[in-house]
Scaffold this active site. Structure first.
Site, PDB file in Angstrom:
ATOM      1  CG  ASP A 125     -11.050  -8.518   0.592  1.00  0.00           C
ATOM      2  OD1 ASP A 125      -9.960  -7.995   0.835  1.00  0.00           O
ATOM      3  OD2 ASP A 125     -12.008  -8.511   1.398  1.00  0.00           O
ATOM      4  CD  GLU A 155      -2.625  -1.206   2.631  1.00  0.00           C
ATOM      5  OE1 GLU A 155      -3.792  -1.592   2.644  1.00  0.00           O
ATOM      6  OE2 GLU A 155      -2.011  -0.919   3.678  1.00  0.00           O
ATOM      7  CG  MET A 184      -8.123  -5.525   9.653  1.00  0.00           C
ATOM      8  SD  MET A 184      -7.133  -7.005   9.363  1.00  0.00           S
ATOM      9  CE  MET A 184      -6.720  -7.494  11.034  1.00  0.00           C
ATOM     10  CD  GLU A 185      -4.866  -1.620   9.124  1.00  0.00           C
ATOM     11  OE1 GLU A 185      -5.596  -1.232   8.196  1.00  0.00           O
ATOM     12  OE2 GLU A 185      -4.430  -2.785   9.190  1.00  0.00           O
ATOM     13  N   GLY A 199     -12.005  -4.655   2.636  1.00  0.00           N
ATOM     14  CA  GLY A 199     -13.014  -5.587   2.153  1.00  0.00           C
ATOM     15  C   GLY A 199     -14.318  -4.834   1.940  1.00  0.00           C
TER      16      GLY A 199
HETATM   17  N1  SAH Z   1      -2.030 -11.872   4.494  1.00  0.00           N
HETATM   18  C1  SAH Z   1      -1.981 -10.444   4.454  1.00  0.00           C
HETATM   19  C2  SAH Z   1      -2.773  -9.933   5.608  1.00  0.00           C
HETATM   20  C3  SAH Z   1      -3.546  -8.763   5.257  1.00  0.00           C
HETATM   21  S1  SAH Z   1      -4.695  -8.293   6.472  1.00  0.00           S
HETATM   22  C4  SAH Z   1      -0.535 -10.007   4.457  1.00  0.00           C
HETATM   23  O1  SAH Z   1       0.295 -10.840   4.701  1.00  0.00           O
HETATM   24  O2  SAH Z   1      -0.235  -8.856   4.177  1.00  0.00           O
HETATM   25  C5  SAH Z   1      -5.631  -7.238   5.476  1.00  0.00           C
HETATM   26  C6  SAH Z   1      -5.186  -5.819   5.382  1.00  0.00           C
HETATM   27  O3  SAH Z   1      -5.953  -5.184   4.389  1.00  0.00           O
HETATM   28  C7  SAH Z   1      -5.441  -5.037   6.660  1.00  0.00           C
HETATM   29  O4  SAH Z   1      -4.451  -4.068   6.841  1.00  0.00           O
HETATM   30  C8  SAH Z   1      -6.846  -4.449   6.444  1.00  0.00           C
HETATM   31  O5  SAH Z   1      -6.904  -3.082   6.817  1.00  0.00           O
HETATM   32  C9  SAH Z   1      -7.126  -4.580   4.952  1.00  0.00           C
HETATM   33  N2  SAH Z   1      -8.237  -5.480   4.559  1.00  0.00           N
HETATM   34  C10 SAH Z   1      -8.451  -5.865   3.280  1.00  0.00           C
HETATM   35  N3  SAH Z   1      -9.485  -6.710   3.199  1.00  0.00           N
HETATM   36  C11 SAH Z   1      -9.973  -6.875   4.449  1.00  0.00           C
HETATM   37  C12 SAH Z   1     -11.034  -7.659   5.011  1.00  0.00           C
HETATM   38  N4  SAH Z   1     -11.787  -8.446   4.251  1.00  0.00           N
HETATM   39  N5  SAH Z   1     -11.228  -7.601   6.353  1.00  0.00           N
HETATM   40  C13 SAH Z   1     -10.457  -6.813   7.131  1.00  0.00           C
HETATM   41  N6  SAH Z   1      -9.426  -6.068   6.652  1.00  0.00           N
HETATM   42  C14 SAH Z   1      -9.174  -6.084   5.324  1.00  0.00           C
END
Ligand code: SAH
Length: 253
Positions: free
Chosen positions: A221, A16, A197-198, A80
């Site tokens: 997603d 990002e 998530m932030e 998401g």
């Molecule tokens: N496996 C990934 C983890 C990403 S967590 C990695 O290794 O990088 C997902 C990140 O994208 C978080 O920072 C959150 O803010 C955002 N995000 C995207 N899709 C999301 C969803 N369905 N639920 C929650 N956060 C999501």
């Protein structure tokens, strides 16, 4: 606030931040986090990768506000989708942010409260951080007619279409939503357009310091059963689109 004070530019993960960052004016490490000074659209800025989740975001936002004296906090990244009218690649600008996982567990479910408020029956339950009217009006004007990338069928997995920009509620919590049932509940309970998530943690900190915040999220997603597959597939293109909107958005600051 001093106009020469930098903007704080945050993203959770490297994919990002890559599209926003400019590291030309030196770096500093604090709490194990790398803060890079540079410029965005001609404005002084500090760029930082927060790591995933609300605590990481809050810690980083606090350092940006307190140590670097940032005059506004801007988060660019992916999310998401919750509103079924939105698709992968659409971009959401948060006008309200809610921490969906702060609250009381009642009948096996979380009832969300405003962070810091006692999560007890009878206490007002209207969680959320709101973008100020003036900032929202300015942002809507600055972003009207912005050109978002068109999404090829190979990108959407559906038909080719033009991505669109939306303003509304975004919810944040410490869980990756990979569940259609939760997605529907979040739409019903919060009228949310997207989940991440932030963002709401950044808003909480920014509000404490009396600084404006902007959170821009492009959908990687749709938070349903396939979200763990869609997320890595669409992360690069979504992160890039979010950055396009952030660059235009900071011009109002
Ligand atoms: N496996 C990934 C983890 C990403 S967590 C990695 O290794 O990088 C997902 C990140 O994208 C978080 O920072 C959150 O803010 C955002 N995000 C995207 N899709 C999301 C969803 N369905 N639920 C929650 N956060 C999501």
């Amino acid at each position: 606030m001093n106009d020469a004070a930098p903007l704080g530019i945050l993203s959770a993960i490297p994919e990002e931040l890559r599209h926003l960052e400019d590291r030309t004016e030196g770096s500093e490490t604090l709490a194990g986090l790398s803060f890079h000074r540079g410029r965005i659209e001609g404005r002084a800025a500090v760029f930082v990768e927060t790591g995933i989740g609300k605590v990481n975001a809050a810690l980083t936002a606090t350092i940006l506000a307190q140590h670097f004296g940032c005059r506004a906090l801007i988060f660019g990244g992916v999310a998401g989708g919750i509103d079924p009218a939105l698709g992968i690649g659409d971009v959401v600008v948060a006008t309200k942010l809610v921490q969906h996982d702060y609250g009381a567990l009642v009948d096996g479910r979380i009832e969300a409260y405003q962070p810091g408020i006692a999560p007890l029956p009878g206490v007002d339950r209207s969680p959320g951080y709101y973008m100020g009217r003036t900032l929202e009006t300015n942002l809507r004007a600055a972003l009207a007619g912005i050109e978002l990338p068109s999404l090829a069928a190979s990108v959407t997995g559906e038909a080719a279409r033009q991505a669109s920009l939306h303003f509304g509620t975004v919810v944040s919590g410490d869980t990756f939503v990979n569940c259609g049932m939760t997605r529907e509940r979040m739409e019903r309970e919060f009228g949310a357009l997207a989940v991440e998530m932030e963002g709401a943690a950044v808003a909480q900190v920014a509000e404490r310091f009396g600084r404006p915040w902007i959170v821009v999220r492009c959908l990687s997603d749709l938070a349903g059963v396939d979200s763990h597959l869609n997320f890595p597939a669409f992360l690069p293109v979504a992160a890039k689109a979010a950055a396009v909107v952030v660059r235009q958005a900071v011009q109002v600051l």
